[in-house]
Write an enzyme that holds these catalytic residues in place. Structure first.
Site, mmCIF file in Angstrom:
data_model
loop_
_atom_site.group_PDB
_atom_site.id
_atom_site.type_symbol
_atom_site.label_atom_id
_atom_site.label_comp_id
_atom_site.label_asym_id
_atom_site.label_seq_id
_atom_site.Cartn_x
_atom_site.Cartn_y
_atom_site.Cartn_z
ATOM 1 C CB THR A 91 6.430 53.267 33.855
ATOM 2 O OG1 THR A 91 6.598 53.672 32.495
ATOM 3 C CG2 THR A 91 4.945 53.223 34.187
ATOM 4 C CD GLU A 92 13.302 50.843 36.505
ATOM 5 O OE1 GLU A 92 14.151 50.069 36.038
ATOM 6 O OE2 GLU A 92 12.778 50.693 37.621
ATOM 7 C CG ASN A 93 8.560 50.520 31.245
ATOM 8 O OD1 ASN A 93 8.100 51.033 32.260
ATOM 9 N ND2 ASN A 93 7.789 49.909 30.369
#
Length: 228
Positions: free
Chosen positions: A58-60
């Site tokens: 995930t990007e976060n």
């Protein structure tokens, strides 16, 4: 492609979102590292089995994301890039946002699955702005994923609400990435972008759903071949 579809006979029913997500999940190679974009692509996580060995990024800042969380499994501190509560798999790890983007930009992801407003016949992707006055355009990490992932799968409806095709000769919306898309999964069919040694791109319909091949040719402004 069956003979019935090639002669214009009505094919199987169009794919719903969950059907499309299940199909994409089945097409991801075992052991792949994958990022799922916000929106429809997040549904793919619900159809990946532990046996597949697919690791979700995930990007976060998370590696080893599981399916969407429900009920007592919801942890407000455990979310994906779209702020949806998710589960974690054994061995999951967390890291700084900058490290997450280094993974995306550095070619460490095998596949990303993104939504789109338009995809061109050359594989250009437009997925961050339509120019609508009420929208808040934000390209986010989509351009990093489009440039860094080894394969870019797009998950979208084939036609917009006004009936216009979203698979187009050239993108008219601001482009996220050039020549990056490898497959387009839509409710009316799966299209493969076959890049030849001379640099040209051949658009190939793998299967048609809800509309016959002839009907798709009539409604789309891009030529395509039909997979054998």
């Amino acid at each position: 492609m069956t003979a019935q579809q090639s002669t214009g006979t009505q094919p199987s029913a169009r794919l719903g979102r969950d059907d499309l997500a299940r199909l994409i999940a089945s097409d991801i190679a075992p052991g792949s590292y994958v990022n799922l974009g916000i929106g429809q692509p997040t549904l793919v996580a619900d159809h990946l089995t532990p046996e597949s060995g697919v690791t979700l990024h995930t990007e976060n800042g998370m590696l080893g994301m599981g399916a969407q969380a429900h009920g007592e499994d919801v942890d407000p501190d455990l979310i994906n890039a779209g702020k949806i509560p998710v589960t974690e798999l054994p061995g999951a790890s967390y890291f700084h946002h900058a490290d997450s983007f280094a993974m995306m930009r550095g070619g460490h992801l095998d596949v990303c699955v993104l939504g789109a407003f338009q995809v061109s016949a050359a594989g250009d992707l437009a997925n961050w702005s339509t120019g609508a006055s009420e929208a808040i355009p934000a390209v986010g990490g989509a351009m990093d994923l489009a440039a860094g992932a080894k394969q870019v799968f797009v998950m979208m409806t084939l036609f917009a609400k006004d009936g216009s095709p979203k698979l187009v000769p050239e993108c008219t919306y601001p482009v996220t990435g050039l020549g990056c898309v490898t497959r387009v999964y839509t409710d009316h069919g799966v299209f493969l972008l076959d890049r030849r040694s001379d640099g040209s791109v051949r658009l190939v319909l793998r299967e048609a759903r809800g509309l016959s091949v002839n009907e798709l040719r009539e409604r789309l402004e891009v030529p395509f071949d039909v997979a054998e």
